[in-house]
Structure formats: structure tokens, C-alpha cells
Design an enzyme around this catalytic site. Structure first.
Site, PDB file in Angstrom:
ATOM      1  N   CYS A  96     -13.632  27.695  -0.172  1.00  0.00           N
ATOM      2  CA  CYS A  96     -13.286  28.058   1.213  1.00  0.00           C
ATOM      3  C   CYS A  96     -14.069  27.136   2.146  1.00  0.00           C
ATOM      4  CB  CYS A  96     -13.591  29.519   1.496  1.00  0.00           C
ATOM      5  SG  CYS A  96     -12.973  30.660   0.239  1.00  0.00           S
TER       6      CYS A  96
ATOM      7  N   PRO B 140     -14.154  24.257   7.872  1.00  0.00           N
ATOM      8  CA  PRO B 140     -13.970  22.872   8.317  1.00  0.00           C
ATOM      9  C   PRO B 140     -15.015  21.884   7.813  1.00  0.00           C
ATOM     10  CG  PRO B 140     -14.990  24.118  10.063  1.00  0.00           C
ATOM     11  CD  PRO B 140     -14.729  25.099   8.949  1.00  0.00           C
ATOM     12  N   GLY B 141     -15.956  22.324   6.969  1.00  0.00           N
ATOM     13  CA  GLY B 141     -16.761  21.350   6.263  1.00  0.00           C
ATOM     14  C   GLY B 141     -18.235  21.262   6.574  1.00  0.00           C
TER      15      GLY B 141
ATOM     16  N   LYS C  12     -20.725  23.148   5.550  1.00  0.00           N
ATOM     17  CA  LYS C  12     -21.507  23.342   4.328  1.00  0.00           C
ATOM     18  C   LYS C  12     -21.237  22.229   3.321  1.00  0.00           C
ATOM     19  CE  LYS C  12     -21.680  28.328   5.081  1.00  0.00           C
ATOM     20  NZ  LYS C  12     -21.044  28.225   6.411  1.00  0.00           N
TER      21      LYS C  12
ATOM     22  N   ASP D 257     -10.179  24.320  -0.448  1.00  0.00           N
ATOM     23  CA  ASP D 257      -9.650  25.214   0.580  1.00  0.00           C
ATOM     24  C   ASP D 257      -8.132  25.239   0.432  1.00  0.00           C
ATOM     25  OD1 ASP D 257     -11.037  26.383   3.387  1.00  0.00           O
ATOM     26  OD2 ASP D 257      -8.854  26.207   3.442  1.00  0.00           O
TER      27      ASP D 257
ATOM     28  N   ASP E 268      -6.207  27.556  -3.965  1.00  0.00           N
ATOM     29  CA  ASP E 268      -6.631  28.919  -3.655  1.00  0.00           C
ATOM     30  C   ASP E 268      -7.934  29.201  -4.401  1.00  0.00           C
ATOM     31  OD1 ASP E 268      -6.982  31.624  -3.281  1.00  0.00           O
ATOM     32  OD2 ASP E 268      -4.905  32.164  -3.723  1.00  0.00           O
TER      33      ASP E 268
ATOM     34  N   CYS F 177     -19.817  35.491   7.289  1.00  0.00           N
ATOM     35  CA  CYS F 177     -20.330  35.597   8.662  1.00  0.00           C
ATOM     36  C   CYS F 177     -19.923  36.950   9.247  1.00  0.00           C
ATOM     37  CB  CYS F 177     -19.821  34.441   9.526  1.00  0.00           C
ATOM     38  SG  CYS F 177     -18.024  34.253   9.561  1.00  0.00           S
TER      39      CYS F 177
END
Length: 454
Positions: free
Chosen positions: A266, A269-270, A272, A287, A313, A381
């Protein structure tokens, strides 16, 4: 604080069509900005659309300054919707008739400007009245709008009811999880606008000085008034990227480094992925959303970092075994309301159950990707235990070959109060206090680190 919330999410309103373009002809630029903000608030409350998605469509014809103002008005309205809604209703003895159209929205965005923004009262009142005059459904209420807004300007914040700014079901959940005093403090913290956090690739202290920011104990740089992010020093050369201080913690817990193969599930947008790639590890970013992966790739290119990008997935992907697996699972995002105030009003209690089921599937699949002796870090989060602590409890009950690797105070700059009794990270919006609320706080985040033993 009275825990009675303000307005629930409104059903779609019927009535005459109105403009949905912030830059449509007619009226002053100030009126176009307010029109876009009102339309964006309605898109969130009536249709459950993400605020940023609505604003991107509604403000495309505005210049940068007006686009920023429209976003600020809409975000402030949603962030303070509980108290603003209660205040507006308290000024209307008989309420608003159904035929009033979006008079309530006009009052809300105008009150937000008067009470919480650096907008002259007369400008907020006059543009509110003009906005009401644009539609046949609301033109007859111009006098009421004028009277209500003048009263709000006259009485100021002292008239604000002491109610929560988030929905009652959220307050009740936080009360159950953290206790009533903590839940009220969380609610108040989420009503504050967050600063801008940056993760530097290197030389954090030097970049903090160059950008005029504060270097947090975790290594994050926090800015109060950043302006156009892309115009800041270091953006073009990829010296840093935008990432909340709490969001930067899970990747550090994975202890990635050269010679290791790690997966970021997942990933878009990158943020991590970038952290992991910067350690020298071989990173596979997974992702399921192609548009989000495109953004991830663009971010990596700007930063000069490399990762293998896979569209798949995370709940079923089989990519071999890894030294470390990081999961930033899809969640309700209730910990990010400071930055994304629409979350409070676009989510419903049923979303927690459906997201928890998805998280359990992703976590179960991820466990099978970890080598014996390897690490698994799971994060969300979210402030909801169903999406954090309970997921880990369930996995450990199902997998005897995993054990917790407790986080220790000081590791990755993590304070002792951010660690729960099980050794997991649980940050709250009330953590990292500061006299300036713009410099205070963290996103609400959960992170747990596990090791596969055999």
C-alpha cells in the site's frame, strides 16, 4: 466540552442547478473564491467527496493565491464544523426552511472567515451576502445572511458553543479508547491546523536552518508558513519530501539497510518507499492504484531514488520472501483530520468495520511474505483501536510464529509517552505540545513491529 456534535453529513440538496466552477464568469475574484469554497464544502457534506478532489475541479480557473484562499476557507469550515454549525443554528430561532438552498453553507464559510481567518469582517459579510444573491433559491435570504453574519462578527468567538468539532460517533469511540479527558483533548487538537512536515534525505539540521523550520526529535523538519511547497529550497533537487512526523516513524522501525530486500505494501504516494530506498535497501513498492503509483514514481524520480514498482493487490500479492515488510494499510484516516478535515465528515461508523476486514486480509497475506527472522511493521493513520491494536492481537493469536519486537523510548526519536504497554507506537494529536498550536501535535498513528521466529 459538550460532546454533542454539529451538523451531520447532509443529504444531497434538490433545487435549481448552480455554478460548480470557482472561476465562472460574474462577480468579483473574491466572490469566485467563496463560491468555490462553498461548492467544495457541499461536495464533502452532501456527496462524501474528498476535499482535495473537489477543490482540484472547482479551483482550476483561479490563480494560485485565490486557489489557496478557497482551500483555506473550505478546510477551516470543515475543521471547525461542529462549533460553527452549532453557532449558526443558535442564531436562527426558527431554523432554515428547506427552500433556503445552501444558505447554511454560505453562513458556515462566512463565519469561518470571521472567527478563524485573517479576513476582514466586512469582506466576509459582503461576499456572503453577494453569494446568497447569486441564486433565486437563496436571494430572498440576503437580509437574513447579512444580519446573522453581522451578529457573529459583533459577538466574536465568545459566542461559540462549547461542542466537539467532529461527529459524535468519533468522540464516543475515542472516549472508549482513551478516556473522556483525552478524547476531548484530541478533539480540540484536531481542530487546529497542522504545520508542514518534511523528511530530509540527509543533513536535517542544515536543511531546517535553511528552510527556517524547527527540527523535531524524530528528525522531521516542521514549517509553520511554507507557502508554495514546490518553490521551497531543496524541492527541485530532491533534498526532502512532505511527510507528517508520525507517518515517518513506521519505516524507521523496519531497520532496513543495504543488502536487504524489503516490501512496502500500500505504498503510494511513496513517502515510506522513499525512506526505505534512502537506506540502500532493495525496495519493492506495491499498490493497487495505477494513478497513485504514477505519483509514487514521479516522487522517486524527483528524489533520485530507486524502487521496483508493482501494481497489485496487497491482500493477495505473492512476491516471494523479504527481510522486511512494511504495511501502511488503508484506513479511516481519523488521525489525519488536522490535515484532512473532510475525513471527519466523509466517514461513517460502518467504514471502520469494512476497513478493518480489509486490513486483516492484507496483514495475513503480508505475514506470509516475511522470511524467518525477518521483520513486519504494520501501521495505520487511524485513532481507532479496531484498525491498530486489535489487528495485531488477532494476527498474533492466529500466527504462533510471530512475536512483538517492542519499540523502546528514544528509538527513531520516539518519546516514551508515544509507546503503549505492548511496546507499540500510538501517537495522538495531543503529543508534541508547543505554545504555538501550529508547531504542535502529530497525526494520530499506530505502528507495531513483529518478528517471524521460524
Amino acid at each position: 466540552m459538550n460532546d454533542t456534535p454539529s451538523a451531520p453529513r447532509r443529504p444531497a440538496r434538490s433545487g435549481p442547478a448552480r455554478s460548480t466552477s470557482g472561476g465562472s464568469p460574474g462577480g468579483s475574484p473574491g466572490l469566485a473564491v467563496r463560491r468555490a469554497a462553498a461548492d467544495a464544502v457541499d461536495a464533502v457534506l452532501e456527496k462524501g467527496r474528498p476535499l482535495e478532489e473537489a477543490l482540484e475541479r472547482l479551483t482550476r480557473d483561479l490563480d494560485d493565491r485565490d486557489r489557496s484562499l478557497a482551500r483555506m476557507i473550505a478546510a477551516t469550515t470543515l475543521r471547525r464544523l461542529g462549533s460553527l454549525g452549532a453557532l449558526v443554528r443558535s442564531t436562527l430561532e426558527r431554523g432554515l426552511p428547506e427552500k433556503a438552498g445552501r444558505v447554511e453553507t454560505i453562513l458556515l464559510i462566512s463565519a469561518a472567515q470571521i472567527l478563524f481567518m485573517d479576513v476582514p469582517d466586512h469582506a466576509a459579510v459582503s461576499t456572503g451576502v453577494d453569494l446568497a444573491g447569486e441564486s433565486a433559491a437563496t436571494a430572498g435570504f440576503k437580509g437574513l445572511v447579512n444580519a446573522v453574519l453581522r451578529r457573529i462578527a459583533r459577538e466574536g468567538r465568545a459566542a461559540l458553543p462549547d461542542v466537539a468539532d467532529q461527529p459524535l460517533w468519533m468522540i464516543e469511540g475515542w472516549t472508549s479508547a482513551y478516556g473522556a479527558p483525552a478524547a476531548q483533548a484530541i478533539s480540540r487538537a484536531l481542530a487546529q491546523e497542522a504545520g508542514l512536515d518534511l523528511t530530509p534525505r540527509a543533513d536535517a539540521a542544515a536543511w531546517a536552518e535553511k528552510l527556517g523550520g524547527t527540527l523535531l526529535p524524530t528528525g522531521t523538519i516542521r514549517l509553520i508558513e511554507a507557502g508554495n511547497v514546490t518553490a521551497l529550497p531543496g524541492f527541485a533537487e530532491g533534498a526532502w519530501w512532505v511527510q507528517d512526523a508520525a507517518a515517518a516513524l513506521p519505516a524507521r522501525l523496519l531497520r532496513a539497510g543495504p543488502g536487504q530486500r524489503v516490501a512496502d505494501l500500500c505504498a503510494a504516494p511513496g513517502g515510506k518507499t522513499a525512506q526505505l530506498a534512502a537506506t540502500g535497501a532493495q525496495v519493492v513498492a506495491v499498490d493497487r492504484a495505477a494513478p497513485r503509483l504514477k505519483r509514487l514514481t514521479e516522487n522517486l524520480d524527483r528524489l533520485g531514488l530507486v524502487a521496483e514498482v508493482v501494481e497489485a493487490d496487497a491482500a493477495s500479492w505473492k512476491g516471494g520472501e523479504f527481510d522486511g515488510v512494511l504495511i501502511d494499510a488503508p484506513c479511516s484516516a481519523t488521525g489525519t483530520i488536522r490535515r484532512h478535515p473532510d475525513v471527519a465528515w466523509s466517514k461513517a461508523p460502518g467504514d471502520i468495520a469494512s476497513l478493518s476486514a480489509l486490513q486483516a486480509r492484507i496483514l495475513a497475506n503480508a505475514a506470509g511474505l516475511v522470511k524467518p527472522g525477518g521483520l513486519l511493521v504494520y501501521s495505520t493513520c487511524s485513532l481507532e483501536p479496531e484498525e491498530g491494536e486489535r489487528q495485531i492481537e488477532a494476527l498474533l493469536a492466529a500466527r504462533a510464529d510471530f512475536e512483538r519486537v517492542p519499540v523502546t523510548p528514544g528509538e527513531a526519536g520516539i518519546a516514551a509517552e508515544w509507546i503503549n504497554a505492548a511496546g507499540e507506537v500510538r501517537t495522538l494529536p495531543t503529543h508534541l505540545p508547543d505554545e504555538d498550536p501550529r508547531r504542535a501535535g502529530l497525526d494520530g498513528f499506530f505502528a507495531a513491529r513483529l518478528r517471524r521466529t521460524v
